[in-house]
Design an enzyme around this catalytic site. Structure first.
Site, PDB file in Angstrom:
ATOM      1  N   CYS A 166       1.296   1.168  11.826  1.00  0.00           N
ATOM      2  CA  CYS A 166       2.423   1.678  10.985  1.00  0.00           C
ATOM      3  C   CYS A 166       3.065   3.103  11.609  1.00  0.00           C
ATOM      4  O   CYS A 166       3.996   3.548  11.400  1.00  0.00           O
ATOM      5  CB  CYS A 166       1.679   2.327   9.751  1.00  0.00           C
ATOM      6  SG  CYS A 166       1.204   0.970   8.574  1.00  0.00           S
ATOM      7  N   GLY A 222       0.745  -1.113  -0.028  1.00  0.00           N
ATOM      8  CA  GLY A 222       0.219  -0.056   0.009  1.00  0.00           C
ATOM      9  C   GLY A 222       0.825   1.166  -0.092  1.00  0.00           C
ATOM     10  O   GLY A 222       0.612   2.295  -0.522  1.00  0.00           O
TER      11      GLY A 222
END
Length: 402
Positions: A323, A69
């Site tokens: 993340c 991504g």
């Protein structure tokens, strides 16, 4: 172990692993080679491309494989910015995008681009009127995520796509959290570029895709042998791509059943936690959210302590985005909802997977109630909360008495 952190990553399904194994062993050919071993690898890559395209109602040739991504977001945003900079240098996004989008936009600001970061409402959803007002003559890109990775809220991308199409502006969607969990139709939503990650839908890590609508041109960022339609050079990760394609096929075939199952578990979990834990609150919109997302906040505790104690009980959750978990600052997503730091630090994100069950809900909700209760016993903040509550009750009683 009860795993409820599928927004961070999901386990590789056995069928996916089994599909990958031959391409790690005997079918190890380079897809660019002309002999049979290479042709076999090339065919496997193209089959995976078909499966990924089918999942989002795209054409096969519109799928470019990437490492995940983050690369897809970078490729889309930088690729459009550098391709269209002669036309304009204005980009629109939101304040709650994934860091892969926000950091990319910040980088482009150092290169002379202007970025408008739109706020969201208290429920985490973009106000369409804000978007309309932000559009300028030199706006070249709108980038809005489909579903938020922390609070699970779903954005009105069909409305955004309609506006972008009407104005002739390229529209990018980070759909890493939504693809494979809810229906995604790039044609219906007028999406020009869309980012996907394999490991969020039971595929392997290290592989993803970028949908690029036919006719949309982006600047090439990775140069070399010309793989992936000259947009992403480098020998393809054949085992990863095969696994990604298999995961996409499984997601497509089971989408409706998975949505129904996950919504039932999610709604029960939300109800049980809010019922069992005093001063527990749900983050994000109650209805417009991913079927597997339950994001809570609890007064007077620290989320890190909650996560560690749940882990000791065999329950895996998160305080927010994996993340950015090394950053101990308050979540910028929850801050965008208008919450104070003290509220934000007591957050817990539970993201369900198809392996979870109704039986897990009772275990997890009881564990959360137990851990939150024990943490509050040690928290001076909880004493303050109780005292303020008592003072408020006494004030109300006095008013009635008079």
């Amino acid at each position: 172990m009860i795993y409820m952190d599928n927004s961070a990553t999901s386990p590789v399904k056995e069928e996916v692993f089994n599909a990958m194994v031959p391409y790690l062993k005997e079918e190890f050919g380079n897809p660019s080679a002309f002999y049979s071993l290479g042709r076999s690898a090339k065919k496997a890559v193209e089959t995976a491309r078909e499966n990924v395209a089918k999942l989002i109602n795209a054409e096969t040739r519109e799928i470019i494989f990437t490492s995940g991504g983050t690369e897809s977001d970078n490729m889309a945003i930088k690729g459009i910015a550098f391709k269209l900079e002669d036309k304009g240098k204005h980009i629109i996004t939101t304040v709650i995008e994934h860091p892969a989008v926000l950091r990319t936009c910040e980088y482009l600001e150092t290169k002379g681009f202007e970025v408008t970061y739109l706020p969201v409402k208290e429920n985490g959803i973009l106000d369409i009127e804000d978007l309309k007002e932000a559009i300028r003559d030199d706006t070249i890109l709108i980038s809005v995520m489909h579903a938020n990775n922390e609070i699970g809220t779903i954005q009105p991308i069909e409305e955004v796509g309609g506006i972008a199409k009407e104005k002739g502006i390229t529209f990018h969607v980070d759909a890493v959290q939504s693809v494979g969990k809810i229906p995604v139709d790039v044609k219906k939503a007028n999406i020009d570029l869309l980012s996907i990650s394999s490991h969020k839908l039971y595929g392997p890590k290290g592989v993803g895709a970028l949908f690029i609508r036919k006719g949309v041109r982006i600047e090439t960022l990775i140069h070399g042998g010309g793989q992936e339609n000259n947009l992403r050079s480098g020998t393809e990760n054949v085992p990863g791509i095969v696994g990604f394609g298999k995961a996409a096929e499984i997601a497509y075939n089971n989408l409706d059943a998975n949505i129904e199952k996950l919504q039932e578990i999610r709604d029960l979990l939300i109800g049980e936690v809010l019922d069992k834990v005093p001063e527990a609150y749900l983050n994000g919109d109650r209805e417009e959210r991913l079927p597997n997302n339950a994001s809570f906040r609890f007064a007077a505790i620290e989320g890190e302590g909650l996560i560690l104690r749940l882990d000791a009980k065999g329950i895996n959750g998160a305080t927010g985005s994996a993340c950015s978990s090394k950053n101990l600052k308050a979540s910028y997503v929850l801050s965008a909802l208008g919450l104070e730091d003290a509220e934000i630090h007591g957050s817990l994100r539970l993201s369900l997977g198809v392996e979870n069950s109704i039986e897990d809900v009772e275990v997890v909700s009881d564990a959360i109630a137990d851990v939150v209760g024990s943490l509050r016993q040690m928290s001076p903040l909880w004493d303050n909360e109780k005292n303020e509550s008592l003072e408020l009750d006494e004030s109300k009683f006095t008013d009635v008495d008079h």
